[in-house]
Structure formats: C-alpha cells, structure tokens
Design an enzyme around this catalytic site. Structure first.
Site, PDB file in Angstrom:
ATOM      1  NE  ARG A  37      -4.290  -1.668   1.658  1.00 15.32           N
ATOM      2  CZ  ARG A  37      -5.228  -2.113   2.469  1.00 15.32           C
ATOM      3  NH1 ARG A  37      -5.065  -2.030   3.772  1.00 15.32           N
ATOM      4  NH2 ARG A  37      -6.332  -2.628   1.984  1.00 15.32           N
ATOM      5  CE  LYS A 198     -20.569 -14.786   7.760  1.00 17.32           C
ATOM      6  NZ  LYS A 198     -21.026 -13.527   8.319  1.00 17.32           N
ATOM      7  N   GLY A 352      -7.996  -8.030  -0.679  1.00 18.10           N
ATOM      8  CA  GLY A 352      -8.213  -8.947   0.443  1.00 18.10           C
ATOM      9  C   GLY A 352      -7.521 -10.277   0.260  1.00 18.10           C
ATOM     10  N   GLY A 375     -12.811  -4.273   0.462  1.00 14.55           N
ATOM     11  CA  GLY A 375     -14.194  -3.791   0.593  1.00 14.55           C
ATOM     12  C   GLY A 375     -14.560  -2.811  -0.503  1.00 14.55           C
TER      13      GLY A 375
HETATM   14  P1  AMP Z   1     -14.322 -13.519   2.533  1.00 13.58           P
HETATM   15  O1  AMP Z   1     -13.802 -12.532   3.535  1.00 13.58           O
HETATM   16  O2  AMP Z   1     -15.801 -13.598   2.471  1.00 13.58           O
HETATM   17  O3  AMP Z   1     -13.678 -13.369   1.167  1.00 13.58           O
HETATM   18  O4  AMP Z   1     -13.908 -14.945   3.087  1.00 13.58           O
HETATM   19  C1  AMP Z   1     -12.591 -15.344   3.228  1.00 13.58           C
HETATM   20  C2  AMP Z   1     -12.577 -16.531   4.137  1.00 13.58           C
HETATM   21  O5  AMP Z   1     -13.380 -17.555   3.598  1.00 13.58           O
HETATM   22  C3  AMP Z   1     -11.202 -17.131   4.327  1.00 13.58           C
HETATM   23  O6  AMP Z   1     -10.791 -16.907   5.649  1.00 13.58           O
HETATM   24  C4  AMP Z   1     -11.407 -18.611   4.047  1.00 13.58           C
HETATM   25  O7  AMP Z   1     -10.797 -19.446   4.989  1.00 13.58           O
HETATM   26  C5  AMP Z   1     -12.901 -18.753   4.130  1.00 13.58           C
HETATM   27  N1  AMP Z   1     -13.388 -19.927   3.378  1.00 13.58           N
HETATM   28  C6  AMP Z   1     -13.120 -20.238   2.102  1.00 13.58           C
HETATM   29  N2  AMP Z   1     -13.661 -21.429   1.783  1.00 13.58           N
HETATM   30  C7  AMP Z   1     -14.295 -21.870   2.889  1.00 13.58           C
HETATM   31  C8  AMP Z   1     -15.039 -23.045   3.202  1.00 13.58           C
HETATM   32  N3  AMP Z   1     -15.237 -23.991   2.282  1.00 13.58           N
HETATM   33  N4  AMP Z   1     -15.535 -23.174   4.450  1.00 13.58           N
HETATM   34  C9  AMP Z   1     -15.333 -22.219   5.369  1.00 13.58           C
HETATM   35  N5  AMP Z   1     -14.636 -21.081   5.137  1.00 13.58           N
HETATM   36  C10 AMP Z   1     -14.131 -20.910   3.910  1.00 13.58           C
END
Ligand code: AMP
Length: 395
Positions: A37, A198, A352, A375
């Site tokens: 950054r 999610k 991210g 974000g």
């Molecule tokens: P996000 O911040 O929504 O992009 O989510 C990132 C996180 O999703 C990371 O910490 C991953 O470990 C988690 N992640 C990816 N695949 C899975 C999965 N199959 N089950 C649970 N967590 C997951």
C-alpha cells in the site's frame, strides 16, 4: 473517468492534503510486513513533490476507535516513506492539533509530512464537519488516493472535499480504470470467480456480475449454500439457511441471463475446521454427515480451468477454500497458477484474501491488476457509488 485527477490541478507551491491508504500490516516489533500500500501511493506523492507541492499526507491505521493509542501510530509508515522518498518525512504527533499545524505551516516546496493516524480523532469515522474543516485548513488542495477506504464516508476520505478544490490520485485512477474496464467493457469470454465465506457478503456482487459475465465460477464456503439450496446433503459445511431462497433465485437469474454458473462437483472435506484434521475428496453428491467442505476437489479444478482457458477477462474475488490451511489451499493455489499462465487475458484480482493468495505465490506481476482495496473493490463491483470518489470534483 469524469472525476478530476491530480493532472487537472495546478499544484505548484501549494499545500496539498493527500489521503492515502497506509493501513499496512505490522508484526509485533512494528515492522511493516507488506509494503504494497505504501508503494502503491508513491506515484501520486512523487508527482506532487516533483511539481514543488508541499505535501501533507494522512491515513488511518487499524482500529484505534477514536482514541490516541501509540499501538496504532503511523511512525513505522513515516520511517518507510522516508526510506522510499530519500528524505525525512516528519510525523506530526497529532491529527489537526498544534504539531500538525506547525509542521504544515513550515513545509517547504518539495517536502512532505505525515499526520498522525486520523482515526485517533473520534470525529473521523462520524464524518464530522468540524474535523473535515480542520483538515482542510491545513492545505489548499485535497487529493484522495486511498482506494482502500473509498467506500467509507469519513472526514478525511469524503467530508474534507467540501472545503477544498479536489482531485483523485493515480492509484484511484488506476483502480477505477482496471475494475471499470473489466466490468463495463470486457473482452469476452468474461469469467468471474467468486469465493469466500458467505453468500450474504456478496449478494450484490453476484447479482451485478450476473448482468455482465459469461461464466460465474462459485467456490469457497458460499458454494455450500447454493448446493444445499439444490438439495444436496452438505454435512457440516458452512451454510446460511436463511439464504437458500436467495441462492435459488440467483441460480434462476443465471439461467435467464444465459450465464453459465458453475458450482463445485467435488470437494476436499474435513472432519473439522483445523490445519491437520482428517480429510478426503468426495463428489458434491456424497458429502457425509459430520464432514465439511473446505476446498474444491481436483475435478472442479479441471472444470474451472476449462472455463478459464479461453477467457479474455477474469475477475476474481475471494479464496475458493480455507486457504489459510495448507491442505485446503490447493484449489486457490492452482487457480492462481493457472491465471498466471494465461496469455492474452486480462486478470483482475479483487483485494483482500485473493490478493494475499497471489502475493503469497509470488505471482503478483503475472496479473493485470491486483486491487489494493478489498471492501472498496467489492462495492465497486456491486455497482455502488463510493463516497470517497463521489466527493471529488468532476472534470
Ligand atoms: P471472505 O472474507 O468472504 O472473502 O472470506 C474469506 C474466508 O473464507 C477465508 O478466511 C477462508 O478461509 C474462508 N473460506 C473459504 N472457503 C471456505 C469453506 N469452504 N468453508 C469455510 N470457510 C471458507
């Protein structure tokens, strides 16, 4: 871009307040562990210095929650900026107090100072006018180059623009060009890869991408809400029960829009969410109770690669497995490698975790663009207005 950039302003001899995103990771000894950054902010800073501007830098670091806390001091950033620029960048001991005022007043042309962490002031995140005015009173021009915080309407990222002539820096210009071209004028086939934890975090992103892409590859934790909605048994895989209807409606939308939506056909499943748990590969139709899907399996990797092989534009956001654990990082790593070897394809990596995965693989320079804002890039992909850009004067 219809917003002014630093090129559109006469900055010579002027005091220019530059909001940067110096929210860098630090280790326990306050060493910066990833300078991306800071490096990304240098083109704008150097441009201003070369034109004899008096540069007043400001940023947040971490979440000090509106209180002065040396844990979150920008001192390591001031040191690194001094190294990068080859002269001492003095750090004010406050945000808009006596120290900041005196350093700003005594600035000479071609010099730069850094204000202390702007989130030490509780008014920052409330976007209070009084702080915006105080920040503005230090300078004659405002430049926002903090793409990573553009989705926040805070005093230093948006409010201050009410009181000064304003422009975007080169980092924001580059981010908007790369993300904007991919979304609005993509070379086709246009393939998006979405992962992460999610569905609920990315509903707007999926919805908007279904208007734009030819193919959508869905992996990571969010895939299991889709699989469950399609009546697969997903065992203990992460799932948002209240989003099953929504998942079905997104699948339906994909059909209507002629978008090929691909979900995992096989998975690396684990007994629990841990580094060295028992694991095995099973088809998506065969996830047993008591197990959870933690990565895509080898057949899915091949399926994804088949779609990516002929892509001309790829946009990726979110890891497609629990990439923090070696045994569930295979899918994410394979996709990074595959993207790195694609010729004649624009590869855009949302910020991210996906950016971290590319950096960890040492393949950053093989991608067309890696966003510095997680974000902010997500909200941009959703089609939302970013306050930190909206506040800048039009050309
Ligand atoms: P996000 O911040 O929504 O992009 O989510 C990132 C996180 O999703 C990371 O910490 C991953 O470990 C988690 N992640 C990816 N695949 C899975 C999965 N199959 N089950 C649970 N967590 C997951």
């Amino acid at each position: 871009m219809d917003k002014k950039t630093v090129r559109d302003l006469d900055v010579s001899g002027k005091k220019v307040l530059v909001r940067c995103d110096f929210n860098v990771p630090l280790d326990e000894n306050k060493n910066i562990t990833d300078k991306t950054r800071i490096i990304a902010a240098l083109p704008t800073i150097k441009y201003l210095l070369e034109r004899n501007a008096k540069v007043i830098l400001c940023s947040h670091l971490g979440r000090p929650k509106g209180e002065f806390n040396m844990e979150y001091s920008l001192a390591p950033v001031a040191k690194e900026l001094s190294n990068q620029l080859g002269f001492e960048v003095k750090l004010a001991s406050d945000v808009t107090g006596d120290s900041a005022k005196s350093l700003a007043e005594n600035l000479k042309e071609g010099e730069a100072i850094l204000l202390e962490n702007v989130r030490f002031d509780a008014r920052e995140e409330k976007n209070e006018d009084s702080l915006s005015e105080e920040l503005a009173s230090l300078a004659e021009i405002y430049v926002n180059d903090a793409f990573g915080t553009c989705h926040r309407a805070h005093s230093s990222t948006a409010g201050v623009a009410k009181y000064l002539p304003s422009a975007c820096g080169f980092l924001i210009e580059k981010e908007l060009k790369n993300l904007g071209d991919a979304l609005n004028n993509p070379q086709r086939p246009f393939v998006a890869i979405l992962g992460g934890k999610k569905v609920s975090d990315k509903i707007g992103v999926i919805d908007n991408l279904l208007e734009k892409v030819d193919t959508l590859l869905i992996g990571g934790g969010m895939a299991y809400t889709f699989l469950k909605a399609m009546r697969y048994n997903i065992g203990n895989s992460i799932c948002e029960e209240d989003k099953l209807e929504l998942a079905l409606s997104l699948i339906e939308k994909a059909k209507q829009k002629n978008v090929k939506m691909i979900l995992p056909v096989d998975n690396k499943i684990g007994k629990e969410l841990s580094e060295d748990c028992e694991s095995k590969v099973v088809k998506s139709t065969e996830i047993p109770d008591g197990w959870q899907g933690l990565d895509i399996g080898p057949e899915t990797i091949k399926l994804y690669e088949n779609e990516l092989r002929n892509a001309k534009t790829v946009l990726w956001n979110g890891p497609i497995g629990v990439f923090e654990f070696e045994q569930f990082a295979v899918g994410t790593k394979e996709i990074v490698k595959f993207l790195a070897n694609l010729d004649d394809c624009t590869t855009i990596i949302g910020g991210g975790d996906s950016a971290a995965a590319v950096t960890k693989a040492g393949l950053s320079d093989k991608m067309t663009h890696i966003s510095t804002g997680g974000g902010a890039s997500l909200e941009f992909i959703e089609g939302k207005t970013l306050p930190g850009i909206d506040c800048i004067e039009n050309k």
